[in-house]
Scaffold this motif. Structure first.
Motif, short mmCIF file in Angstrom:
data_model
loop_
_atom_site.label_atom_id
_atom_site.label_comp_id
_atom_site.label_asym_id
_atom_site.label_seq_id
_atom_site.Cartn_x
_atom_site.Cartn_y
_atom_site.Cartn_z
N ASN A 124 0.83 -1.21 0.00
CA ASN A 124 0.00 0.00 0.00
C ASN A 124 0.86 1.26 0.00
O ASN A 124 0.53 2.25 -0.66
CB ASN A 124 -0.93 0.00 1.21
CG ASN A 124 -2.02 -1.06 1.10
OD1 ASN A 124 -2.37 -1.48 -0.01
ND2 ASN A 124 -2.54 -1.50 2.22
N PHE A 125 1.97 1.23 0.73
CA PHE A 125 2.86 2.39 0.77
C PHE A 125 3.39 2.71 -0.62
O PHE A 125 3.37 3.86 -1.07
CB PHE A 125 4.02 2.13 1.74
CG PHE A 125 5.06 3.21 1.74
CD1 PHE A 125 4.84 4.40 2.41
CD2 PHE A 125 6.26 3.03 1.04
CE1 PHE A 125 5.80 5.42 2.40
CE2 PHE A 125 7.22 4.04 1.03
CZ PHE A 125 6.98 5.23 1.71
N ILE A 126 3.87 1.68 -1.33
CA ILE A 126 4.39 1.89 -2.68
C ILE A 126 3.29 2.38 -3.61
O ILE A 126 3.50 3.29 -4.44
CB ILE A 126 5.01 0.58 -3.21
CG1 ILE A 126 6.26 0.21 -2.38
CG2 ILE A 126 5.39 0.71 -4.69
CD1 ILE A 126 6.84 -1.13 -2.73
N ARG A 127 2.09 1.80 -3.48
CA ARG A 127 0.97 2.19 -4.35
C ARG A 127 0.61 3.66 -4.12
O ARG A 127 0.45 4.44 -5.07
CB ARG A 127 -0.24 1.31 -4.09
CG ARG A 127 -1.44 1.70 -4.96
CD ARG A 127 -2.68 0.88 -4.65
NE ARG A 127 -2.46 -0.53 -4.92
CZ ARG A 127 -2.50 -1.48 -3.99
NH1 ARG A 127 -2.72 -1.17 -2.72
NH2 ARG A 127 -2.31 -2.74 -4.31
N TYR A 128 0.48 4.08 -2.85
CA TYR A 128 0.05 5.45 -2.56
C TYR A 128 1.12 6.46 -2.98
O TYR A 128 0.81 7.55 -3.47
CB TYR A 128 -0.26 5.59 -1.07
CG TYR A 128 -1.47 4.78 -0.64
CD1 TYR A 128 -2.55 4.59 -1.51
CD2 TYR A 128 -1.55 4.23 0.64
CE1 TYR A 128 -3.65 3.84 -1.13
CE2 TYR A 128 -2.64 3.48 1.03
CZ TYR A 128 -3.69 3.28 0.14
OH TYR A 128 -4.78 2.55 0.51
N ALA A 162 3.30 6.07 -5.44
CA ALA A 162 3.33 6.13 -6.90
C ALA A 162 2.09 6.79 -7.49
O ALA A 162 2.19 7.58 -8.44
CB ALA A 162 3.50 4.73 -7.47
N GLN A 163 0.92 6.48 -6.93
CA GLN A 163 -0.33 6.95 -7.54
C GLN A 163 -0.80 8.30 -7.01
O GLN A 163 -1.51 9.02 -7.72
CB GLN A 163 -1.43 5.90 -7.31
CG GLN A 163 -1.14 4.57 -7.99
CD GLN A 163 -2.24 3.54 -7.75
OE1 GLN A 163 -3.16 3.78 -6.97
NE2 GLN A 163 -2.15 2.41 -8.42
N ILE A 164 -0.44 8.63 -5.78
CA ILE A 164 -0.92 9.89 -5.19
C ILE A 164 0.24 10.83 -4.85
O ILE A 164 0.23 12.01 -5.22
CB ILE A 164 -1.76 9.59 -3.92
CG1 ILE A 164 -2.97 8.73 -4.28
CG2 ILE A 164 -2.20 10.91 -3.27
CD1 ILE A 164 -3.80 8.32 -3.09
N GLY A 165 1.25 10.28 -4.16
CA GLY A 165 2.33 11.13 -3.67
C GLY A 165 3.09 11.83 -4.77
O GLY A 165 3.24 13.07 -4.76
N LEU A 166 3.59 11.08 -5.75
CA LEU A 166 4.39 11.68 -6.83
C LEU A 166 3.58 12.66 -7.68
O LEU A 166 4.07 13.77 -7.97
CB LEU A 166 5.02 10.59 -7.69
CG LEU A 166 6.12 9.76 -7.01
CD1 LEU A 166 6.63 8.67 -7.95
CD2 LEU A 166 7.27 10.66 -6.59
N PRO A 167 2.35 12.31 -8.12
CA PRO A 167 1.56 13.30 -8.88
C PRO A 167 1.30 14.58 -8.09
O PRO A 167 1.39 15.68 -8.64
CB PRO A 167 0.25 12.55 -9.18
CG PRO A 167 0.64 11.11 -9.16
CD PRO A 167 1.67 11.00 -8.11
N CYS A 168 1.01 14.44 -6.79
CA CYS A 168 0.78 15.64 -5.97
C CYS A 168 2.05 16.47 -5.85
O CYS A 168 2.01 17.71 -5.89
CB CYS A 168 0.28 15.24 -4.58
SG CYS A 168 -1.41 14.60 -4.56
#
Length: 542
Positions: free
Chosen positions: A515-519, A521-527
């Motif tokens: 979940n950490f890697i998913r969040y 990649a999908q939320i942290g980096l775009p933000c």
């Protein structure tokens, strides 16, 4: 009219969007263009052409707008960058340069494989009964990568993947019965088959699966290229190490390695049978019982007629019940043995009797020396050369360092062992020697190779991944033995560095880690990039 033109523009944009989704679902997913895709493409093309004709004045004025020019040059810059990337990709495909950063060079073909592939001078077909693998953790993916390297090394090699569902007729054409089966075909009728289960074995040390595909593929090519198969006999009846013994003290791995290089391996009881005429090589592996005069006579006659002999002669310290008289036979042929054992504090592992030998420039060890591939001998004895009845010429194969020495006194506390100049043999001490003897009336000379140790070839020591003694099971042990066999048989193309088993390691993540890697990649980096963009916009406005 303006409303109609506006609707036509909307329809054109909608057709492009529809074409994009048709490309995804009816081309990319199916891996081939379907009828639906072609229909959508045709309709979109017609609508676009009609729009260009009917609304050409608006399109021309739109193209003259300032922001359109900026967008055009932006898109042009993007196209140029993409063109450069595509060019670099094409160059990398045709002129690949790769760096293998794995510990044991798992993605680099061995020198042995390169040597074998260089011998292929006519078409070699490799047919694989499955689609190319996309899972980097699977043995199939490793096999595909390996076959691709084979193709790049030799242009005579072709690889074809057959989907058994899409092409059932091709499956029957090659008489393939199992998914994942690989068929090597050379010439008109010579074929070798490898099955998916043959690509891996299990490490006895870590229980991890080991990829042995390169070894299997190279074995298959050996079988196709070699017109004759040498027969190697291991003597029995004197307490020798056994090729059928799968335990740590056996030689079953040696048997497998020899068979992988297209040798035939058999046992020979000299007291009960004559030495067969097809005996290309006889191996005497660490006997502890005496040979009769009758057996010694047979061995002498065998060598005198141009025979090849490999002797692994253990130290008396390394075997209980040691009562072998092989020293007298070896002495006649110029090999001098003493009841000693070797100590070398300058080049050893764990304890001073586990010797990491120094390689000479002998053909057996030249490739190992150049490739920095090390071996390890355990409680070895000295092997010296001297006067002999048959005018042999001798070469050292491996030795100790100058600090090593041979000691006859049994010392159980090795930390207190010291060199005694009166009784000990000073270093560098030879640990293996080859002897060559010109035989009258024969083109090929007789050869004998004698090692002062047999332990390096045992199952527990010859393979770091499969052995039980990890600290002293060096990768060079296997090559040292196999190169000795190739040298004796004058199969110089097989004196090489062989492929090593590559462990297949999977990374197992917990749910929290996933979940950490998913969040991220999908939320942290775009933000993060969004915030940076806003910050840059704000600073530029100021």
């Amino acid at each position: 009219m303006s409303n109609k033109k506006f609707n036509l523009r909307i329809l054109t944009i909608a057709s492009w969007v529809l074409l994009f989704f048709a490309w995804i679902f009816f081309y990319a997913v199916t891996q081939r263009p379907t009828t639906v895709f072609w229909v959508v493409l045709a309709v979109s093309a017609v609508i676009t052409i009609i729009t260009l004709i009917v609304d050409r004045k608006y399109i021309m004025s739109f193209l003259k707008m300032r922001f359109v020019h900026k967008a055009f040059f932006g898109i042009l810059s993007l196209v140029i960058v993409l063109a450069i990337l595509v060019g670099l990709y094409i160059i990398s495909i045709n002129f690949p340069i790769r760096f293998d950063m794995t510990q044991n060079k798992s993605y680099t073909v061995s020198q042995q494989t390169t040597d074998v592939l260089s011998r292929i001078d006519s078409p070699l077909s490799i047919v694989v009964l499955r689609a190319p693998s996309t899972d980097p953790t699977s043995p199939d993916w490793r096999a595909d990568l390996l076959l691709e390297q084979y193709k790049r090394i030799n242009k005579h090699i072709s690889v074809e993947y057959i989907n058994p569902i899409e092409k059932p007729s091709a499956k029957s054409k090659y008489q393939m019965t199992q998914v994942g089966e690989i068929v090597f075909t050379y010439g008109q009728s010579k074929q070798v088959r490898i099955y998916r289960k043959d690509l891996t074995t299990q490490s006895k040390v870590t229980s991890d699966p080991l990829f042995v595909g390169e070894e299997k593929f190279t074995q298959a090519i050996y079988t196709l290229l070699d017109n004759e198969s040498y027969v190697i006999y291991f003597t029995v009846g004197h307490g020798e190490r056994q090729i059928q013994d799968r335990g740590g003290e056996g030689l079953s791995y040696v048997k497998t390695y020899l068979e992988n290089e297209n040798y035939k391996v058999r046992e020979l009881n000299i007291i009960l049978e004559n030495i067969p005429t097809d005996a290309a090589l006889i191996v005497i592996a660490a006997p502890v019982e005496t040979f009769s005069d009758f057996e010694i006579e047979k061995l002498n006659n065998y060598v005198k007629t141009g025979g090849k002999l490999l002797v692994l002669y253990d130290s008396f310290m390394d075997r209980s019940r040691f009562n072998s008289n092989l020293g007298g036979f070896l002495s006649d042929w110029g090999f001098k043995t003493k009841n000693d054992y070797i100590i070398d504090t300058a080049s050893s592992v764990v304890i001073p009797v586990n010797i990491v030998p120094q390689y000479t420039s002998h053909p057996i060890t030249q490739t190992l020396k150049e490739g920095n591939v090390f071996a390890c001998l355990v409680v070895a004895r000295s092997i010296l050369s001297g006067e002999n009845k048959y005018n042999g010429s001798f070469e050292n194969i491996i030795t100790t360092t100058p600090q090593g020495y041979g000691k006859e006194e049994a010392t159980f506390d090795l930390s207190r062992a010291r060199f005694n100049p009166r009784t000990d043999i000073p270093g560098p001490v030879p640990l293996a020697i080859s002897g060559t003897y010109e035989i009258e009336g024969r083109k090929e000379p007789a050869r004998i190779v004698v090692f002062g140790d047999a332990t390096f070839a045992l199952n527990a020591y010859i393979n770091p991944e499969q052995g039980q003694s990890v600290d002293i099971a060096f990768a060079g042990n296997k090559d040292l033995f196999m190169n000795s066999v190739a040298y004796l048989l004058e199969a110089r193309q097989k004196i090489t560095i062989r492929p090593k088993e590559a462990s297949i390691k999977n990374l197992t993540l917990t749910t929290t880690q996933t979940n950490f890697i998913r969040y991220v990649a999908q939320i942290g980096l775009p933000c993060l990039f969004g915030i940076l963009g806003i910050l840059i916009w704000f600073l530029r406005r100021r």
